[in-house]
Each structure stands twice: as structure tokens, then as C-alpha cells.
Design a protein around this motif. Structure first.
Motif, short mmCIF file in Angstrom:
data_model
loop_
_atom_site.label_atom_id
_atom_site.label_comp_id
_atom_site.label_asym_id
_atom_site.label_seq_id
_atom_site.Cartn_x
_atom_site.Cartn_y
_atom_site.Cartn_z
N ASP A 102 0.83 -1.19 0.00
CA ASP A 102 0.00 0.00 0.00
C ASP A 102 0.87 1.25 0.00
N TYR A 103 0.43 2.25 -0.77
CA TYR A 103 1.17 3.50 -0.88
C TYR A 103 0.28 4.64 -0.39
N TYR A 104 0.91 5.55 0.35
CA TYR A 104 0.17 6.68 0.91
C TYR A 104 0.91 7.97 0.56
N LEU A 105 0.13 8.98 0.19
CA LEU A 105 0.70 10.24 -0.29
C LEU A 105 -0.05 11.39 0.36
N VAL A 106 0.69 12.44 0.68
CA VAL A 106 0.11 13.64 1.29
C VAL A 106 0.65 14.87 0.59
N PRO A 158 -10.77 20.86 5.24
CA PRO A 158 -9.71 20.19 5.99
C PRO A 158 -8.38 20.22 5.25
N GLY A 159 -7.30 20.09 6.04
CA GLY A 159 -5.96 20.24 5.49
C GLY A 159 -5.21 18.93 5.42
N LEU A 160 -4.13 18.93 4.62
CA LEU A 160 -3.24 17.78 4.41
C LEU A 160 -4.02 16.57 3.90
N PRO A 161 -4.44 16.59 2.63
CA PRO A 161 -5.15 15.45 2.06
C PRO A 161 -4.25 14.22 2.01
N VAL A 162 -4.82 13.07 2.34
CA VAL A 162 -4.10 11.80 2.35
C VAL A 162 -4.70 10.89 1.30
N TYR A 163 -3.85 10.40 0.40
CA TYR A 163 -4.28 9.53 -0.69
C TYR A 163 -3.71 8.13 -0.53
N HIS A 164 -4.41 7.15 -1.11
CA HIS A 164 -3.97 5.75 -1.08
C HIS A 164 -3.94 5.19 -2.50
N LEU A 186 -8.58 9.55 -2.53
CA LEU A 186 -8.55 10.39 -1.34
C LEU A 186 -9.25 9.65 -0.21
N ILE A 187 -8.51 9.40 0.90
CA ILE A 187 -9.08 8.60 1.99
C ILE A 187 -9.29 9.41 3.27
N GLY A 188 -8.78 10.62 3.33
CA GLY A 188 -8.96 11.43 4.53
C GLY A 188 -8.07 12.64 4.54
N HIS A 189 -8.08 13.32 5.68
CA HIS A 189 -7.24 14.51 5.87
C HIS A 189 -6.62 14.45 7.26
N ALA A 190 -5.38 14.85 7.34
CA ALA A 190 -4.69 14.79 8.63
C ALA A 190 -5.11 15.92 9.57
N PRO A 237 -3.70 5.82 8.12
CA PRO A 237 -3.52 7.12 7.47
C PRO A 237 -4.82 7.83 7.14
N ALA A 238 -5.95 7.12 7.12
CA ALA A 238 -7.23 7.78 6.91
C ALA A 238 -7.67 8.57 8.13
N GLY A 239 -6.99 8.35 9.24
CA GLY A 239 -7.29 9.06 10.48
C GLY A 239 -8.09 8.21 11.44
N PRO A 240 -8.38 8.74 12.62
CA PRO A 240 -8.08 10.12 13.03
C PRO A 240 -6.60 10.33 13.36
N TRP A 241 -6.12 11.55 13.12
CA TRP A 241 -4.77 11.93 13.44
C TRP A 241 -4.75 12.69 14.77
N SER A 242 -3.63 12.60 15.43
CA SER A 242 -3.50 13.22 16.74
C SER A 242 -3.50 14.74 16.64
N ASP A 243 -3.61 15.38 17.79
CA ASP A 243 -3.34 16.81 17.86
C ASP A 243 -1.85 17.06 17.59
N PRO A 244 -1.50 18.24 17.11
CA PRO A 244 -0.09 18.51 16.82
C PRO A 244 0.80 18.43 18.06
N VAL A 245 1.97 17.84 17.86
CA VAL A 245 3.05 17.91 18.85
C VAL A 245 4.01 18.97 18.34
N TRP A 246 4.08 20.09 19.03
CA TRP A 246 4.85 21.23 18.54
C TRP A 246 6.33 21.07 18.88
#
Length: 535
Positions: free
Chosen positions: A48-52, A60-66, A75-79, A129-138
């Protein structure tokens, strides 16, 4: 859903079930992701290949593709899909989420990214990779932009980034560095190592670094020259992760800047390598399709084959350039379902390919009985705040878009309709108001009313047709009775480098506003149609 549409879906499903398997083509066409898809990053997990991609202030931001074959992408989700993850309020369209990197390690997906103007460098994680993604770690001590991650054989995570040089030895000098990232402490640790300033003593805008380990040696791939005509990719080698790194003899390993201003694909750069399960190497990168010296679709995602001659990555051996078509990867052909031309808004959520601009802080639309209802709010798209707008990417130089609007008002400041949008300063709007339809053009921040026609019916069909650089708007009480409004307009209004039209790309969609006044009004859009068109 209508009975006729149900019948169409059933017949379509039966055809899929009984039809013979689609014959796999021998070649593929570039770009693999048309329209606004800049700064691609890729990783493989099994087969499987994933692209952002970058997304700047679109939400929503940072589209994630498979993909299974590197050519067909879904398109499978957004980060970034929750308003409390990041805020883009007050940001120009050219800021926000810059070049992301996606990687997989030890059962977890990582995206490391820069939010320019909204906190800078961070990483997020997900088990899928479709999410959910975490909150940002700064990563507050990480300078610059364009971060990337690499895990060495001993499990150490290295953060590779870009920093400025003060004072610079030449104009726009940049520095590529790496440093250990302690994922337990969630911060950079240890010594920061300078890896390169670029391949020559005038290398400008060194950025977009990715670090790989190939056959026990370290390969650093970076971009130089800025993301316009002089964009290029250079390779650097070392026996140690921290350097010293030596520039490859054939640098730049990939560029189109020597092909001249009229070459149809420009600005090639910002690439990321991936090795397939069959041992092939490929690279995704950004590029621009040029139309009469203008770029109207923004930066898109392209694909090129890579072969290693010694330690040198050779791109499309024999041609040395990104091609519009070539032999596809040695992977099982795996088509994905096409996005329908006509969106009827019958689901309980918007399709993944629909966006708004900047982070919404309140609910501004509802989906009811096959209609999307936009709230008229004070905010306007000319400002740097979130307004009531929804759009999808423009993917073709020639296309047709239509929608059916139901909207009436007694207030002169209330408007709703069709938008062709690039930035808060560069757009077209065809809007219905109290007793008229009005076509607006905003170019480099100068907004003008270019046409007005009397119109009183509650419902109206709105259309835009784009043929290369020509733009035509029309309207009517039915699709069979459309009338033109205004003269032929120009896509140059939405082209790169026109005013603040930088980095992002165009969207086509719907918009409603009460222009600074309080309002309880709603604009209903029954459907939205977008398709490539042979005009």
C-alpha cells in the motif's frame, strides 16, 4: 435520492459485476494528481502507498491519498480535519500548511509539517492514514520549514529541516540540517548537524530535504532554486547520517529549468522517493503545466522512474526529464472509483474532495434532503477570515461547472452563488442578490462589478465554462435556457504570480455572504456539477 438515480446506480453496479476485468494499460499519464496538489510526500507499507500534499489554508488540510499501483489514487482522509487542531484565521492564502512528509515506523504513521504563521513545526500520528490523526506535537526549538523524518537501522529518529543562514554568503542561501528527534520527550535532542547548503556556491532556496538509507549509505535529496522555473532536485551522499555530505557529480539530478520557458512542464522539484515491493524506485514530485506562459492549475503531483547507477539516482534514464506519459510501475493495476461529475449532496457528510477556506469556528452549512444549505454570514471572502464558502479543486484546463441555487432576499447586502476562487484577492463570483445577478472580478485585490442583469425568480442555474485562458459565465431558469453574462473573462486572474496567487491553486464552488450585516438567511444548492469539457 430519485428513483431514476437509484436505477442508474443499480445498473452501474451490475455492469461492474458482469464486465470483464479492465485490461491494465502499459503506460500512465502525468500528472498523477491533477490540480492543486503541491509538495507531495509518499511512503509504502507492504503493498500500500500513501501520499500527502500541502494544503495551506484550505480546510480540511493535508489530504491523504492511497494507491496500490502509484498511478490510481483515492482520497481517503485529511490529517487536519478538526477545528481545534489548527487555526488559519488571519492567514493569507499563501501561508498555512507547507510541505508535509509522511512516514511509517513501528506500527504508526507520522506526518511532520510546518504551519507557517500558525505555530511552525509539528508532527502528528495515526494508526491508520485515513485518520483520526493526533493533535499537533509542537517542536518549538525546530527552526525553518519543510521538515522530514528518517529512522536509522538502530531505531533512532532523525529530523531533517531547513534553516536560514545569517549572514548569507549569497542571495537566498539556505542550510539543510539534521538532529535527533526523541519521540518520548517529543523534542529535538543532541547536536544539530549542517548537512549541506546546496550543490553549488550560489544554490538558492535549499529546501524540501528527504534523507534515505540506500544499500547502507545515506542519500540526501533536496530542492533548490525556488518553486518556479529554476526549481531543481539535487542529491548528496554520505557514509554517516550526520555527514559530511558530498554533492553528486551530475547535480541537479532532475530539473526542467534548462528546457526553456516554453516547455509545457515547468518547476519540477520537491521530490520524495519510494521503493516498491518489487524493487523498483519511483519519485513523486511537483510540477506545473504551462498554458500560454501562465500556470492556472497551481502545482500538481507528477511521477518519474528512478534507477541507481552506483549511488546516483537517475531519473527517467535516457530522457532525464518528467514525461507526460511513460511505462507504468511494475505493480498490479488497481483502478479506483472515479469522483462523480455531479454531486447531489445526498449523504450526511460532504464528500472528502470538498473544502472551505480557513478553519471554520462555527457550523456554516447543513445537508438536508439532497441540498447543501449555506448560512449567510457577515464574513466575506475578500477578508482573511473564514467565510461561507465550499469548493473543490479545479483539475483541468478545460472544464464546465454548474449549480442550481434556490435563494431569495429583501436585503441588498445578501448574496449567494458560484465562485471560481484562487485567493482573497483573485477570484470570480457570479452571485444572486435581491433582484439581480451580478458578476464580480477581483484581481490583485481590486474588486469590480463587471456585469449585472435583472433577475427575480427564486431559483437560478449558474454556469462557468473555462477553455484554456477563456472564462465564460452564464445563467438561466433552466439548463436549456442559459444566457451569457458579461464578456469573455480570463483565467489569468487566477494564475500563478498574479498578485498574491502563490503556492496554492484554484477551487470552484459555492459562496454566500451578508456582507458585514447580521442575517438569518440561507442559500440552498441542490447539486453541483464539475467535469472536464471539450469546449
Amino acid at each position: 435520492m430519485s428513483t431514476s438515480r437509484n436505477l442508474v446506480l443499480v445498473v452501474g453496479l451490475l455492469l461492474v459485476l458482469v464486465a470483464p476485468a479492465q485490461e491494465a494499460p502499459a503506460t500512465f499519464s502525468n500528472p498523477i494528481l491533477p490540480g492543486y496538489h503541491p509538495d507531495p510526500s509518499i511512503c509504502r507499507v507492504g503493498d500500500d502507498y500513501y501520499l500527502v500534499n500541502s494544503s495551506f489554508v484550505w480546510f480540511p488540510g493535508l489530504p491523504v491519498y492511497h494507491s496500490k499501483d502509484l498511478v490510481n489514487w483515492k482520497l481517503i482522509g485529511h490529517a487536519i480535519d478538526r477545528s481545534d487542531q489548527l487555526s488559519f484565521e488571519g492567514l493569507p492564502d499563501m501561508l498555512g500548511l507547507f510541505a508535509p512528509t509522511i512516514r511509517y515506523h513501528d506500527g504508526l504513521f507520522y506526518i511532520v509539517n510546518t504551519c507557517v504563521g500558525c505555530g511552525m513545526n509539528f508532527y502528528i500520528t495515526a494508526t491508520h492514514p485515513a485518520g483520526p490523526w493526533s493533535d499537533p506535537v509542537w517542536l518549538t526549538d525546530a527552526p525553518g520549514i519543510d521538515p522530514s523524518l528518517m529512522w536509522d537501522d538502530d531505531g533512532t529518529c532523525y529530523y531533517t529541516g531547513v534553516a536560514g543562514v545569517e549572514p548569507p554568503a549569497w542571495p537566498n542561501q539556505g542550510m539543510i540540517f539534521n538532529q535527533k528527534l526523541d519521540l518520548t520527550q517529543q523534542k529535538l535532542v543532541g547536536e544539530r548537524h549542517i548537512l549541506t547548503y546546496g550543490h553549488a556556491n550560489n544554490a538558492s532556496y535549499s529546501e524540501g530535504p528527504h534523507l534515505y538509507k540506500v544499500d547502507g549509505k545515506y542519500l540526501l535529496l533536496i530542492s533548490e532554486g525556488g518553486t518556479e522555473m529554476y526549481h531543481a532536485m539535487t542529491a548528496h551522499h554520505s557514509d554517516s547520517v550526520n555527514g559530511p555530505y558530498q554533492a553528486d557529480y551530475i547535480n541537479p539530478v532532475l530539473t526542467h529549468r534548462h528546457l526553456g520557458q516554453e516547455y509545457p512542464i515547468q518547476a519540477i522539484g520537491h521530490g520524495d522517493l519510494v521503493q516498491t515491493q518489487n524493487g523498483e524506485w519511483w519519485c513523486v514530485m511537483l510540477g506545473k503545466r504551462v498554458l500560454s506562459s501562465y500556470t492556472t492549475l497551481g502545482r500538481e503531483t507528477f511521477l518519474a522512474k528512478v534507477s541507481f547507477e552506483g549511488r546516483t539516482p537517475v531519473f527517467n534514464a535516457g530522457t532525464g526529464k518528467v514525461q507526460t506519459g511513460q511505462k507504468r510501475p511494475d505493480l498490479p493495476w488497481t483502478p479506483v472509483e472515479n469522483v462523480p461529475d455531479k454531486e447531489e449532496f445526498e449523504a450526511d457528510q460532504l464528500p472528502l474532495n470538498w473544502y472551505t477556506n480557513r478553519t471554520p469556528c462555527e457550523l456554516f452549512y447543513t445537508l438536508e434532503a439532497g441540498t447543501v444549505k449555506l448560512k449567510l454570514r457577515r464574513e466575506v471572502m475578500d477578508s482573511l477570515t473564514h467565510s461561507s464558502v465550499l469548493f473543490r479543486r479545479v483539475e483541468h484546463h478545460r472544464f464546465k461547472a454548474q449549480t442550481k441555487l434556490a435563494f431569495s432576499t429583501r436585503h441588498a447586502d445578501e448574496q449567494a452563488g458560484l465562485t471560481l476562487y484562487r485567493t482573497n484577492e483573485n477570484y470570480y463570483n457570479l452571485l444572486k442578490e435581491k433582484d439581480a445577478l451580478v458578476l464580480y472580478r477581483s484581481f490583485k485585490g481590486k474588486k469590480q462589478e463587471v456585469a449585472r442583469v435583472a433577475y427575480r425568480p427564486h431559483e437560478v442555474y449558474l454556469q462557468v465554462e473555462v477553455k484554456d485562458l477563456e472564462v465564460r459565465f452564464s445563467y438561466g431558469e433552466s439548463l436549456c435556457e442559459l444566457k451569457g453574462i458579461g464578456e469573455v473573462e480570463s483565467m489569468v486572474v487566477l494564475a500563478d504570480l498574479q498578485g498574491n496567487a502563490l503556492f496554492n491553486g484554484p477551487g470552484i464552488g459555492i459562496y454566500a455572504t451578508s456582507n458585514g450585516k447580521a442575517s438569518e438567511s440561507i442559500a440552498g444548492f441542490d447539486w453541483f456539477y464539475y467535469s472536464a469539457a471539450d469546449l
